[in-house]
Design a protein around this motif. Structure first.
Motif, mmCIF file in Angstrom:
data_model
loop_
_atom_site.group_PDB
_atom_site.id
_atom_site.type_symbol
_atom_site.label_atom_id
_atom_site.label_comp_id
_atom_site.label_asym_id
_atom_site.label_seq_id
_atom_site.Cartn_x
_atom_site.Cartn_y
_atom_site.Cartn_z
ATOM 1 N N ALA A 124 -54.633 19.872 38.866
ATOM 2 C CA ALA A 124 -55.768 19.190 39.492
ATOM 3 C C ALA A 124 -56.859 18.839 38.491
ATOM 4 N N SER A 136 -44.521 19.474 41.908
ATOM 5 C CA SER A 136 -45.295 20.505 42.593
ATOM 6 C C SER A 136 -44.717 21.883 42.293
ATOM 7 N N THR A 152 -60.308 15.393 40.706
ATOM 8 C CA THR A 152 -60.450 14.720 42.002
ATOM 9 C C THR A 152 -59.136 14.642 42.767
ATOM 10 N N SER A 153 -58.104 15.312 42.273
ATOM 11 C CA SER A 153 -56.753 15.118 42.806
ATOM 12 C C SER A 153 -56.297 16.296 43.653
ATOM 13 N N THR A 154 -55.664 15.970 44.805
ATOM 14 C CA THR A 154 -55.067 16.976 45.680
ATOM 15 C C THR A 154 -53.689 16.483 46.111
ATOM 16 N N LEU A 155 -52.642 17.247 45.826
ATOM 17 C CA LEU A 155 -51.284 16.778 46.084
ATOM 18 C C LEU A 155 -51.008 16.486 47.550
ATOM 19 N N ASN A 156 -51.609 17.242 48.465
ATOM 20 C CA ASN A 156 -51.325 17.018 49.887
ATOM 21 C C ASN A 156 -52.168 15.902 50.485
ATOM 22 N N ASN A 157 -52.932 15.197 49.664
ATOM 23 C CA ASN A 157 -53.715 14.044 50.114
ATOM 24 C C ASN A 157 -52.818 12.809 50.044
ATOM 25 N N GLN A 160 -53.569 9.724 48.047
ATOM 26 C CA GLN A 160 -53.522 9.830 46.588
ATOM 27 C C GLN A 160 -52.097 9.949 46.060
ATOM 28 N N TRP A 161 -51.244 10.649 46.808
ATOM 29 C CA TRP A 161 -49.907 10.972 46.309
ATOM 30 C C TRP A 161 -48.843 10.716 47.365
#
Length: 395
Positions: A124, A136, A152-157, A160-161
């Protein structure tokens, strides 16, 4: 004398409904042809696969010994000239950059032995750009959909991903610089003294740490590049150190790399990772299948209407593709969407040409034509470079 598969290489592609990359052409290098002849091997390209078969009498072991240590090298090229139009795999054919795949990577994902290294673990704290892949903690592959600043990154967003599941893709990080007998090496910073060391493959450690040659030059003025002759070396990957700065170069004396997208190398060394060995400890066939997977290109989908009678474009499914109006008569997906050979059939538009406007007279027109790779062009959105694939509506 019978034959049995020694190993197979398959090229997979998410664009196609069957997951196969279409017809791929595999061409052995001249040194590979000689090595195969000496070991009683034959190679055949069929569909998306390369098959290498070996002579055997008992069906358990090759009739002849494999070169040890040794390597089998094949150039790879798609038969479809449009391959890169629907692939998330950049390539400038006029440059010296080509893709390099080998069985030294040890990148088993969900039972598949990939010839390209695993994607880096998600962090992140890192910044990411559109199209990058990460892994992941559970081993799933994620594709970045927007440029993301550090922290600013969140994998479950999902804005964004995109989660692709337990797969691994070839990407730009697997590119290597290829060269003929004369390699032009950067000197950075520019200097009037150039000291070069060339390191080849260590058959035991599989590292590029065996010094092949060293040389130096002195000039009256600083230079920013240095031509180096590799003609006395066997073809292969080298680590070329120029004034303490390392560069990787694959030397191919035949220059066949210029007509192909990349090179596959299958090593027979005893120190190759266990899942990537061609034979087991008893010298018997393992017949492994090695994989290369390519992701489909993901452009923004855009529809341009002819009149203002088209009120919106939307996905009929819950949590489907979201569209926004970006200009008069123009509707664009908020996020990039992968292209697929099989057309998506859940897009619709709301049409109302009543005059004066009457909201009760709206009509739903379904199964809109979906954008394709031939309609693709570069564009910018929110200071980010994307592709846009566009459809013009006759409404």
């Amino acid at each position: 004398m019978r034959y049995r598969e020694l190993f197979t290489v398959e090229v997979l592609h998410d664009y196609f409904a069957d997951g196969k990359a279409g017809t791929m052409l595999f061409t052995p290098t001249p040194s590979c042809e000689a090595a195969m002849a000496g070991a009683g091997l034959r190679a055949k390209s069929y569909d998306n696969r390369l098959y290498v078969i070996a002579q055997t009498q008992d069906g358990l072991k090759p009739f002849r010994d494999l070169p040890q240590p040794g390597v089998f090298s094949f150039y790879v090229q798609p038969a479809d000239a449009d391959f890169f139009q629907y692939s998330n795999l950049p390539l400038n054919s006029t440059s010296g950059m080509r893709y390099y795949f080998s069985n030294l990577e040890e990148a088993v994902v969900d039972g598949k032995n990939y010839l390209h290294k695993r994607h880096p673990d998600f962090n992140a704290a890192n910044a990411y750009t559109v199209g990058q892949f990460v892994r992941s903690g559970t081993g799933n592959c994620y594709e970045c959909l927007v440029n993301l600043a550090t922290g600013t990154s969140t994998l479950n967003n999902t804005s964004q991903w995109r989660n692709h599941g337990k797969v691994s893709y070839a990407d730009a990080s697997h590119g290597r610089s290829f060269t003929g007998s004369i390699a032009s090496m950067p000197v950075s910073p520019a200097s009037d003294h150039v000291f070069v060391e060339i390191f080849g493959l260590n058959a035991t450690s599989l590292q590029l740490d065996v010094l092949q040659m060293a040389m130096s030059w002195t000039y009256e003025k600083p230079v920013s590049s240095q031509p180096i002759s590799l003609g006395g070396l066997p073809e292969g990957m080298y680590r070329i150190r120029v004034n303490a700065v390392d560069n990787l170069r694959y030397y191919a004396s035949d220059n066949l790399w210029t007509d192909n997208i990349g090179l596959i190398q299958i090593f027979t060394n005893a120190t190759v990772p266990a899942d990537y060995q061609l034979l087991d400890g008893a010298g018997q066939f393992r017949s492994p299948v090695f994989s290369i997977r390519v992701a489909a290109v993901s452009p923004l989908w855009q529809y341009v209407a002819r009149t203002d009678a088209v009120k919106k474009v939307y996905d009929q499914t819950a949590n489907g593709i979201e569209f926004e109006t970006v200009a008069p008569f123009t509707f664009r997906s908020k996020l990039p969407v992968p292209l697929q050979e099989k057309a998506y059939d859940k897009l619709a538009m709301e049409y109302n040409n009543s005059d004066p406007p009457d909201p009760t007279r709206k009509t739903e027109i379904t199964k809109l034509t979906v954008p394709g790779y031939r309609n693709k062009r570069a564009a910018r959105k929110d200071n980010t470079d994307y592709f846009i694939s566009e459809i013009y509506l006759n409404y």
